[in-house]
Design a protein around this motif. Structure first.
Motif, short mmCIF file in Angstrom:
data_model
loop_
_atom_site.label_atom_id
_atom_site.label_comp_id
_atom_site.label_asym_id
_atom_site.label_seq_id
_atom_site.Cartn_x
_atom_site.Cartn_y
_atom_site.Cartn_z
N ARG A 191 29.55 33.17 26.88
CA ARG A 191 29.31 34.09 27.98
C ARG A 191 30.45 33.95 28.99
O ARG A 191 30.82 32.87 29.38
N ALA A 192 30.98 35.08 29.38
CA ALA A 192 32.03 35.15 30.41
C ALA A 192 33.40 34.85 29.81
O ALA A 192 33.53 34.44 28.66
N TRP A 193 34.41 35.09 30.61
CA TRP A 193 35.79 35.04 30.12
C TRP A 193 36.67 34.32 31.12
O TRP A 193 36.54 34.47 32.32
N MET B 54 33.61 44.24 28.69
CA MET B 54 32.43 44.90 28.12
C MET B 54 31.15 44.27 28.64
O MET B 54 31.05 43.05 28.73
N HIS B 55 30.19 45.13 28.94
CA HIS B 55 28.79 44.73 29.11
C HIS B 55 28.03 45.36 27.95
O HIS B 55 27.92 46.58 27.87
N PRO B 56 27.50 44.56 27.03
CA PRO B 56 26.71 45.14 25.93
C PRO B 56 25.27 45.41 26.40
O PRO B 56 24.86 44.96 27.46
N GLU C 111 22.36 34.24 20.29
CA GLU C 111 22.94 32.96 20.70
C GLU C 111 24.39 33.10 21.15
O GLU C 111 24.92 32.23 21.83
N ALA C 112 25.05 34.18 20.76
CA ALA C 112 26.48 34.34 21.04
C ALA C 112 26.75 35.72 21.65
O ALA C 112 27.08 36.66 20.93
N PRO C 113 26.63 35.83 22.97
CA PRO C 113 26.94 37.10 23.64
C PRO C 113 28.45 37.25 23.80
O PRO C 113 29.01 37.09 24.87
N LEU C 114 29.13 37.53 22.69
CA LEU C 114 30.58 37.55 22.68
C LEU C 114 31.15 38.54 23.69
O LEU C 114 30.75 39.69 23.74
N PRO C 115 32.09 38.08 24.49
CA PRO C 115 32.70 38.98 25.47
C PRO C 115 33.88 39.73 24.87
O PRO C 115 34.41 39.36 23.83
N CYS C 116 34.27 40.79 25.53
CA CYS C 116 35.51 41.49 25.21
C CYS C 116 36.19 41.75 26.55
O CYS C 116 35.58 42.32 27.46
#
Length: 193
Positions: free
Chosen positions: A80-82, A109-111, A23-28
């Motif tokens: 998603r996204a920054w 980052m792309h996980p 649910e949370a594709p955390l970005p870096c």
């Protein structure tokens, strides 16, 4: 790219990666600070900032009016996204000036989302190559270099792959893609004379 700058980013990326849920594709994301020379961009350090994606009215408008209609409902997910906080962008720019450096671009980052994401999104395999959304962002920021760090975990070991990208020229057609740049990471190892 100096290895300590990459290490700083990878440390943050691994930390964020470990918090990712379907649910949370955390970005870096970080900014790249360095110097531009003849035919070379030398990245000395990274500068992190906050994600203002949900708090900045311009960011909310960009996502609702442009990003989601163009790139799909997955981008409705606020994780998603920054969108870097403008105060942090200004702070990084001032820090770069004080150090005699330039703001050269970004790294993100792309996980391995095909393993971590929700079942309906696992067919989308990310890598160190830009997504359509990345092409869009890179062309809008027009920074000379944007690095994508693909990060995956296999068992308890993390692996990464890097690629650097230049935006298309300002007068390029909308569908023109970014150009891959050679990327070298400077190591601390010295060669005896």
């Amino acid at each position: 790219m100096d290895d300590h700058a990459l290490d700083d980013f990878l440390t943050a990326a691994v930390t964020e990666y470990q918090l990712i849920t379907p649910e949370a594709p955390l970005p870096c994301f970080a900014l790249l600070l360095g110097n531009a020379g003849r035919g070379t961009l030398h990245i000395h350090r990274v500068a992190f900032g906050r994600n203002a994606r949900t708090s900045d009215p311009a960011a909310r408008r960009e996502f609702s009016e442009t990003i989601v209609p163009r790139f799909g409902p997955a981008y409705e997910n606020e994780h998603r996204a920054w969108w870097i906080d403008s105060r942090d962008l200004l702070k990084a720019s001032k820090e770069a000036d004080a150090l005699g450096l330039d703001l050269l671009g970004s790294i993100h980052m792309h996980p391995d989302w095909h393993r971590l994401g929700p079942p309906q999104e696992r067919r989308f395999v990310l890598s160190e190559r830009p997504t359509p959304m990345d092409h869009h962002v890179f062309s809008r920021t027009a920074w000379p270099i944007n690095v994508i760090c693909y990060l995956e975990r296999r068992a308890d070991v993390f692996y990464h792959a890097l690629a650097a990208w230049a935006p298309p020229p300002a007068d390029a057609p909308e569908d023109m893609h970014c150009t891959e740049l050679p990327l070298r990471v400077r190591t601390r190892t010295t060669v005896g004379v």
